[in-house]
Design a protein around this motif. Structure first.
Motif, PDB file in Angstrom:
ATOM      1  N   GLN A  50       0.847  -1.188   0.000  1.00 50.54           N
ATOM      2  CA  GLN A  50       0.000   0.000   0.000  1.00 50.54           C
ATOM      3  C   GLN A  50       0.882   1.237   0.000  1.00 50.54           C
ATOM      4  O   GLN A  50       1.944   1.253   0.628  1.00 50.54           O
ATOM      5  CB  GLN A  50      -0.921  -0.005   1.245  1.00 50.54           C
ATOM      6  N   TYR A  95       0.967   5.394   0.855  1.00 51.73           N
ATOM      7  CA  TYR A  95       0.314   6.422   1.648  1.00 51.73           C
ATOM      8  C   TYR A  95       1.019   7.752   1.450  1.00 51.73           C
ATOM      9  O   TYR A  95       2.217   7.806   1.137  1.00 51.73           O
ATOM     10  CB  TYR A  95       0.374   6.067   3.146  1.00 51.73           C
ATOM     11  N   GLN A 146       1.608  11.522   3.562  1.00 53.98           N
ATOM     12  CA  GLN A 146       1.499  12.185   4.857  1.00 53.98           C
ATOM     13  C   GLN A 146       1.945  13.627   4.693  1.00 53.98           C
ATOM     14  O   GLN A 146       3.059  13.894   4.243  1.00 53.98           O
ATOM     15  CB  GLN A 146       2.350  11.496   5.926  1.00 53.98           C
ATOM     16  N   ARG A 169       0.969  14.854   9.879  1.00 57.81           N
ATOM     17  CA  ARG A 169      -0.431  14.564  10.177  1.00 57.81           C
ATOM     18  C   ARG A 169      -0.731  13.102   9.852  1.00 57.81           C
ATOM     19  O   ARG A 169       0.170  12.296   9.692  1.00 57.81           O
ATOM     20  CB  ARG A 169      -1.320  15.511   9.388  1.00 57.81           C
ATOM     21  N   GLY A 170      -2.017  12.752   9.776  1.00 62.80           N
ATOM     22  CA  GLY A 170      -2.390  11.373   9.503  1.00 62.80           C
ATOM     23  C   GLY A 170      -2.015  10.948   8.096  1.00 62.80           C
ATOM     24  O   GLY A 170      -1.703  11.761   7.229  1.00 62.80           O
ATOM     25  N   LEU A 171      -2.039   9.650   7.872  1.00 62.74           N
ATOM     26  CA  LEU A 171      -1.710   9.087   6.574  1.00 62.74           C
ATOM     27  C   LEU A 171      -2.948   9.027   5.686  1.00 62.74           C
ATOM     28  O   LEU A 171      -4.015   8.610   6.140  1.00 62.74           O
ATOM     29  CB  LEU A 171      -1.150   7.681   6.743  1.00 62.74           C
ATOM     30  N   HIS A 195      -4.526   7.188   2.476  1.00 63.93           N
ATOM     31  CA  HIS A 195      -4.335   5.985   1.659  1.00 63.93           C
ATOM     32  C   HIS A 195      -4.430   6.354   0.184  1.00 63.93           C
ATOM     33  O   HIS A 195      -5.380   7.020  -0.245  1.00 63.93           O
ATOM     34  CB  HIS A 195      -5.406   4.948   2.007  1.00 63.93           C
ATOM     35  N   LEU A 209      -3.745   0.406  -3.005  1.00 65.81           N
ATOM     36  CA  LEU A 209      -3.330  -0.926  -2.580  1.00 65.81           C
ATOM     37  C   LEU A 209      -3.142  -1.776  -3.827  1.00 65.81           C
ATOM     38  O   LEU A 209      -4.018  -1.795  -4.697  1.00 65.81           O
ATOM     39  CB  LEU A 209      -4.379  -1.558  -1.661  1.00 65.81           C
ATOM     40  N   PHE A 216       4.918   7.034   1.686  1.00 60.99           N
ATOM     41  CA  PHE A 216       5.370   5.799   2.309  1.00 60.99           C
ATOM     42  C   PHE A 216       4.789   4.591   1.588  1.00 60.99           C
ATOM     43  O   PHE A 216       3.619   4.610   1.195  1.00 60.99           O
ATOM     44  CB  PHE A 216       4.910   5.721   3.769  1.00 60.99           C
ATOM     45  N   LEU A 260       3.803  10.616  17.461  1.00 58.33           N
ATOM     46  CA  LEU A 260       2.462  10.692  16.883  1.00 58.33           C
ATOM     47  C   LEU A 260       1.893   9.282  16.919  1.00 58.33           C
ATOM     48  O   LEU A 260       2.513   8.342  16.397  1.00 58.33           O
ATOM     49  CB  LEU A 260       2.531  11.210  15.448  1.00 58.33           C
ATOM     50  N   LEU A 265      -0.961   6.854  15.713  1.00 56.04           N
ATOM     51  CA  LEU A 265      -1.915   6.754  14.622  1.00 56.04           C
ATOM     52  C   LEU A 265      -2.771   5.512  14.767  1.00 56.04           C
ATOM     53  O   LEU A 265      -2.278   4.430  15.073  1.00 56.04           O
ATOM     54  CB  LEU A 265      -1.175   6.706  13.285  1.00 56.04           C
ATOM     55  N   GLU A 292      -7.307  -2.528   2.693  1.00 52.15           N
ATOM     56  CA  GLU A 292      -6.723  -1.222   2.949  1.00 52.15           C
ATOM     57  C   GLU A 292      -6.908  -0.838   4.411  1.00 52.15           C
ATOM     58  O   GLU A 292      -7.962  -1.082   5.003  1.00 52.15           O
ATOM     59  CB  GLU A 292      -7.410  -0.146   2.089  1.00 52.15           C
ATOM     60  N   PHE A 352      -6.247   5.529   7.887  1.00 48.48           N
ATOM     61  CA  PHE A 352      -5.707   6.124   9.101  1.00 48.48           C
ATOM     62  C   PHE A 352      -6.475   7.361   9.542  1.00 48.48           C
ATOM     63  O   PHE A 352      -7.031   8.098   8.720  1.00 48.48           O
ATOM     64  CB  PHE A 352      -4.234   6.504   8.881  1.00 48.48           C
ATOM     65  N   GLY A 353      -6.442   7.579  10.843  1.00 50.37           N
ATOM     66  CA  GLY A 353      -6.961   8.799  11.428  1.00 50.37           C
ATOM     67  C   GLY A 353      -5.896   9.880  11.443  1.00 50.37           C
ATOM     68  O   GLY A 353      -4.770   9.656  11.005  1.00 50.37           O
ATOM     69  N   PRO A 354      -6.227  11.062  11.987  1.00 46.65           N
ATOM     70  CA  PRO A 354      -5.297  12.195  11.986  1.00 46.65           C
ATOM     71  C   PRO A 354      -4.188  12.079  13.018  1.00 46.65           C
ATOM     72  O   PRO A 354      -3.214  12.819  12.961  1.00 46.65           O
ATOM     73  CB  PRO A 354      -6.199  13.391  12.291  1.00 46.65           C
ATOM     74  N   GLY A 355      -4.346  11.159  13.974  1.00 41.86           N
ATOM     75  CA  GLY A 355      -3.296  10.955  14.961  1.00 41.86           C
ATOM     76  C   GLY A 355      -3.463  11.780  16.218  1.00 41.86           C
ATOM     77  O   GLY A 355      -4.186  12.775  16.258  1.00 41.86           O
TER      78      GLY A 355
END
Lengths: 112, 113
Positions: free
Chosen positions: A33, A35, A37, A41-43, A45, A48, A88, B88, B90, B101, B104-107
């Motif tokens: 997969q 990603y 960022q 902050r969050g990843l 997607h 895949l 990533f 962080l 996650l 899949e 992810f959240g914002p952390g």
């Protein structure tokens, strides 16, 4: 230890150019997969790709997978300043029991 | 459709304290994963919960623990905080346990002083 190794570690291009990032891994996988960022902050997607697939597309993104070479590439075409982020790859395997193993990432900077 | 949510966004604690982080998965997702992203160490897998059970655990000490509730939300608890726990955290969710899949959240940004 990180299974994925990404190359290059950093990439700087101009808007409109294409960006290619590579990922290599060590053990057999079920899926890989990609990603994005932004600024710690969050990843997000992106795509895949499963081990029996060779190529997938999503908008301006193209991912390839070569299981014989244990490598994958992410191509972003016609890049935009908004594509500036860390990218990533993450691998999952049948024995990893849910765990994704991440590479160290490629920092992409797209200059307007 | 709402994505993965995490709370709080930021947290500052002192060494030795305990902390609880919370995660709500995407509706319909039964698997929840926790990862730590510490400076210089990259993204490390912490825990995986599915259907209320802990299914896998990364290479972290027992003071990292968690649980998953009947509504599939999850908590991550860290006891006896150490400076190197600053990171962080996650949370991710997936539709089921079979190689899908992970979203992810914002952390939660944890700083340990």
């Amino acid at each position: 230890s990180q299974q994925g190794e990404e190359d290059p570690q950093a990439l700087s291009i101009q808007e409109g150019e294409n960006a290619t990032m590579n990922c290599s891994y060590k053990t057999s996988i079920n899926n890989l997969q990609w990603y994005r960022q932004n600024s710690g902050r969050g990843l997000v997607h992106l795509i895949l790709i499963r081990s029996n697939e060779r190529e997938k597309h999503s908008g301006r993104l193209r991912v390839t997978l070569d299981t014989s070479k244990k490598s994958s590439s992410l191509l972003i075409t016609a890049s935009r300043a908004a594509d500036t982020a860390s990218y990533f790859c993450a691998t999952g395997s049948g024995t990893s029991y849910g765990k994704l193993t991440f590479g160290q990432g490629t920092i992409l900077t797209v200059h307007p | 459709e709402a994505g993965v949510t995490q709370s709080p966004t930021h947290l500052i604690k002192t060494r030795g304290q305990q902390v609880t982080l919370r995660c709500s998965p995407i509706s319909g997702h039964t698997s929840v994963y926790w990862y730590q992203q510490a400076l210089g160490l990259g993204l490390q897998f912490l825990l995986w919960y599915d259907e209320g059970e802990e299914r896998n655990r990364g290479n972290f000490p027992p003071r990292f623990s968690g649980r998953q509730f009947p509504n599939y939300s999850s908590e991550l608890n860290v006891n006896a905080l150490e400076l190197e726990d600053s990171a962080l955290y996650l949370c991710a969710s997936s539709l089921d346990r079979v190689g899908n899949e992970q979203f992810f959240g914002p952390g939660t940004r944890l700083t340990v002083l």
